[in-house]
Design an enzyme around this catalytic site. Structure first.
Site, mmCIF file in Angstrom:
data_model
loop_
_atom_site.group_PDB
_atom_site.id
_atom_site.type_symbol
_atom_site.label_atom_id
_atom_site.label_comp_id
_atom_site.label_asym_id
_atom_site.label_seq_id
_atom_site.Cartn_x
_atom_site.Cartn_y
_atom_site.Cartn_z
ATOM 1 C CE LYS A 565 10.657 95.878 30.729
ATOM 2 N NZ LYS A 565 9.950 95.092 31.781
ATOM 3 C CG ASP A 738 6.558 87.506 34.373
ATOM 4 O OD1 ASP A 738 6.575 86.277 34.164
ATOM 5 O OD2 ASP A 738 7.248 88.317 33.735
ATOM 6 C CG ASP A 757 10.295 91.732 34.417
ATOM 7 O OD1 ASP A 757 9.567 92.454 33.700
ATOM 8 O OD2 ASP A 757 10.637 90.588 34.112
#
Length: 870
Positions: A565, A738, A757
């Site tokens: 990422k 999230d 995540d």
């Protein structure tokens, strides 16, 4: 004046103690020696006992004994029998069972008979890695065992027995890890036995009364003497009759061997002499161990790596002990005594094969009260023999509720793991036999039985791990943080000790239904994984499809895939993923002992030299030049990776690198330790994420009935409910808004929730305003694992703040946050911003307050639950 028959009925130790009380009537020690000779005549004295023991029989020091028993998952009742019989002796502090489930290669025994025969033939012919003397030992004796008649031999060709020979090194590693985890000091004596061995602890205490455990010695319950005429170059123990290591020997075996700059890395002349000698033995390479040595290894590390990984092990485990004792260790030699014709020069023999001990030899039959070690005993034998000895020393054994209440053991975990393995086998193949299944019958328990057994095992392991947390001090918490940090740093500096495949395999073997990685890491394995993620060669680069932001799928040398990422160059924007948040969240999960987050490491990657040459054509199509065509930038493939939408590409820094986080990929399916296929499934998380528009659900969260209406109705199984609450605590701490859904290991609702995540954690708004709704499951359900509560209480007593610990753990990483408005990235020197660290301490205080409120209002009995932590 007593008749011989009467004397023979009195325990030797009791008789000598009575004589000691009357010592004034004995002129001198020669009188005691005369008593010794007299008792020898009536066969009251154990063979080879040191007459010095007779001088001070009542002054024996209290000793601690730890036991390692090598057994098999095919007969766990043997280990259980030892635990219930002679292990109940009060001097025994811990009892560790070792089985096939501890093997480096758990498929070792699955080879065919033809393959096994070929291995035996190879060992007996020519093995270039063995010296001439040891090759002769293998030629003459490899795979031999005692036959049914005295001094006869037969061939052991079953693969399971041969695999057990590799288990010695791992046994020691397991023992050392357990000792560290329990915060125990080293025992006075470590005794290694087989699962069919009887051990008379009282006779042993008599035998070692005049021995100092702080001197390096190895005692052999039954010793084979060196005999070059028949190809035996050194003495070695008959392992089933017990091998005893003194405390000093254990220390020596775990001393780092640093062959580079010996004088600079040793603290004493004796230490330097030991290291020099060991380095010389390694260089001689008599059994082929040089290939497996890495600078800084201990003898245990080296023997463990060698015995586990050498392609064809041509040495019995007893030979390895003898080889280690003769060539590597600096041991106190046995004392020559006038009444013994022992030829021992390295090991201290309690008895010698074949005239004094052996399974089928000329030795006297085994006796419960006169034999220190007996081999090849059934569980029924152990029960009868222990009962006989307990009549003589009832005060030395634990009974009823006191039995083993302070003796650590792992036998419950072994038997439960076997039950899980068998139930998984049955689930996969209903025709397969399960535990206690006779031929031609069906399995006797349904799967729920095995899960209950497994759950109880996990409870025991959890409680064992959290033992006395309430009493542990702040210094221990600080030491724990340092241990976690050190696990991520290569002990040999920048030198990597293994090929990449070794580390990827280690990571895959850590996976279980309840964890991604263990608490304690061996052999620099986690540090090696960190090193490979930071520096490993990229073999292939492609764009990971899906999601809202750019992610790369990278293939790293050694066959491992990772998600990369990258950081957005435009600085911080609320709602966009932050690479540093993934890194911080991983370290927070380890600090909280919620070891279910994937390994995450910061890295800077050269776009032109590391990515573009191995990029797939599809990924290359997303590249573009930027800033007057001076930078090679990329969009990747995602829902918002579109220049038409005004999204800017990912561009390198001035040095041509892109900073991001390397996340080790967890496979959708993997094998756990019991070989059962475990998959990762998904379910909706019972908290409304910030992008969720489920208004009805949002309103219910404000209701007092939220816990019953939402949480408990959707998560009826207790372990999962407790996991949900722990996950909500974790998310509140890092302010992860999230988690729309959650992934859990295995499809039967028993596996742990994966913590994945976390890119939207540690947002700028969370530095001042905490989203309390994330903590709703704890606040309303008011239920929590007891071990989790105790762990949080322990951390709260740590010297320094929680954020200090997080800062210490993340200091090993190179990543820094994206810059916020008015600041430059160069202004940051740590993974988290100062405001993030302040927020961590504030939220930790809130969590502790909410836990206390639940207990004050409902009572600890209702709030704190005994349930698996890992």
């Amino acid at each position: 004046r007593m008749p011989r028959a009467t004397m023979a009925q009195i325990p030797f130790r009791h008789l000598i103690q009575k004589l000691w009380v009357c010592r004034k009537g004995l002129v001198n020690s020669l009188s005691l020696m005369w008593v010794y000779v007299a008792l020898k005549q009536v066969k009251m004295v154990p063979n080879l006992i040191d007459p010095a023991h007779l001088l001070f029989p009542t002054l024996q020091h209290a000793i601690t004994i730890d036991i390692i028993s090598v057994g098999s998952k095919n007969r766990p009742h043997y280990l259980e029998s030892q635990l219930k019989t002679w292990v109940t002796h009060s001097s025994i502090r811990s009892f560790i069972g070792i089985t096939e489930m501890d093997d480096y290669d758990q498929t070792c025994a699955e080879i065919t008979q033809a393959e096994q025969d070929a291995r035996i033939a190879s060992c007996r012919s020519s093995n270039p890695s063995l010296s001439a003397a040891i090759q002769e030992l293998a030629n003459n004796h490899y795979s031999h065992t005692e036959g049914e008649k005295s001094s006869s031999f037969s061939v052991r060709d079953d693969p399971g027995w041969h695999c057990a020979q590799r288990r010695f090194g791992q046994s020691f590693k397991t023992f050392m890890n357990t000792t560290r985890r329990l915060k125990n000091s080293l025992p006075d004596y470590l005794v290694m036995v087989d699962d069919d061995t009887y051990f008379n602890v009282d006779l042993f205490q008599e035998h070692v009364a005049a021995i100092d455990p702080n001197e390096p010695r190895i005692l052999s319950g039954c010793m084979f003497e060196a005999n070059p005429l028949i190809g035996i170059p050194f003495e070695f123990p008959y392992g089933g009759f017990g091998v005893v290591y003194t405390k000093e020997t254990i220390k020596q075996m775990n001393t780092p061997i640093k062959c580079n700059n010996i004088d600079e890395t040793t603290s004493s002349l004796r230490h330097a002499s030991f290291v020099r000698s060991a380095c010389g033995v390694i260089e001689q390479n008599q059994i082929g161990e040089l290939e497996f040595f890495r600078d800084g290894m201990s003898v245990v590390d080296l023997i463990s790596a060698y015995s586990a990984q050498v392609e064809n092990l041509c040495l019995h485990s007893d030979w390895i002990i003898g080889y280690m004792a003769k060539y590597y260790l600096s041991l106190v030699p046995p004392r020559r005594v006038f009444w013994s014709n022992s030829k021992a020069v390295t090991l201290h023999p309690i008895r010698t094969w074949p005239f004094q001990c052996g399974n089928n030899t000329q030795a006297e039959p085994c006796s419960a009260t006169k034999s220190m070690f007996c081999h090849s005993q059934t569980p029924q034998d152990l029960e009868a023999m222990t009962a006989e000895n307990q009549l003589l020393y009832p005060e030395h054994y634990k009974y009823g509720k006191n039995r083993n209440n302070d003796t650590y053991n792992n036998i419950g975990s072994i038997t439960s793991a076997i039950s899980i393995e068998k139930s998984n086998e049955y689930a996969t193949n209903p025709a397969a036999k399960g535990p206690n299944v006779s031929k031609g019958t069906n399995i006797q328990h349904d799967p729920e039985y095995f899960w209950q057994t497994a759950t109880q095992w996990l409870i025991d392991k959890s409680n064992e791990y959290a033992t006395d947390l309430a009493q542990r001090g702040p210094d221990e918490a600080k030491d724990w943080v340092e241990k976690l940090r050190n696990d991520t740093i290569l002990s040999g500096g920048a030198n990597i000790q293994h090929e990449p495949e070794y580390y990827w395999k280690a990571a895959s073997q850590w996976l279980t239904p309840r964890q991604v990685l263990p608490s304690f890491i061996e052999n620099d394995e986690l540090a090696g994984i960190f090193h490979q993620l930071r520096n490993g060669k990229i073999i292939k680069a492609s764009s990971a499809k899906g999601g809202s932001q750019t992610k790369l799928l990278l293939d790293i040398e050694g066959g491992q895939q990772v998600i990369f990422k990258p950081q957005r160059n435009q600085g911080f924007e609320e709602g966009w993923d932050q690479h540093h948040a993934e890194i911080a969240s991983f370290h927070v999960s380890r600090l909280l002992d919620m070891r279910r987050a994937p390994i995450s490491v910061g890295r800077r990657i050269d776009v032109v030299n590391e990515i573009m040459p191995v990029a797939t054509p599809e990924f290359l199509d997303t590249f573009t030049t930027y800033e007057n065509k001076t930078k090679n930038c990329f969009y990747g493939t995602c829902n918002y990776c579109d220049p038409a939408k005004g999204i800017l590409p990912i561009c390198p820094f001035a040095d041509g690198t892109v900073e991001g986080v390397m996340i080790l990929i967890l496979p959708k399916k993997f094998l756990d330790g019991s070989k059962a296929i475990i998959s990762i499934a998904e379910s909706r998380f019972p908290i409304v994420a910030w992008t969720n528009e489920d208004k009805d659900r949002e309103e219910k969260m404000k209701s007092k009935d939220y816990c019953d209406a939402i949480v408990k109705s959707e998560v009826p199984i207790q372990p999962r409910l407790l996991d949900i609450i722990e996950t909500s605590i974790f998310d509140f701490l890092i302010q992860n808004t999230d988690r729309h859904s959650y992934e859990f290991i295995s499809e039967d609702n028993r596996g742990g929730i994966m913590l994945i995540d976390h890119g939207k954690s540690f947002g700028l708004a969370s530095q001042e305003n905490d989203k309390m709704e994330l903590l709703t499951p704890l606040i309303q359900c008011c239920i929590l694992r007891k071990t989790t509560y105790e762990y949080f209480q322990w951390l709260s007593r740590m010297d320094g703040t929680f954020s200090d610990a997080v800062l210490r753990l993340t200091s090993v990483d190179i990543a820094t946050p994206p810059a916020i408005e008015g600041e430059a990235k160069e202004d940051y020197t740590a993974v988290l911003r100062d405001g993030d660290l302040v927020g961590l301490d504030r939220r930790m205080s809130i969590i502790l307050d909410e836990m206390k409120t639940c207990i004050d209002e409902r009572g600890s009995g209702e709030v704190l639950v005994e349930s698996p932590l890992f």
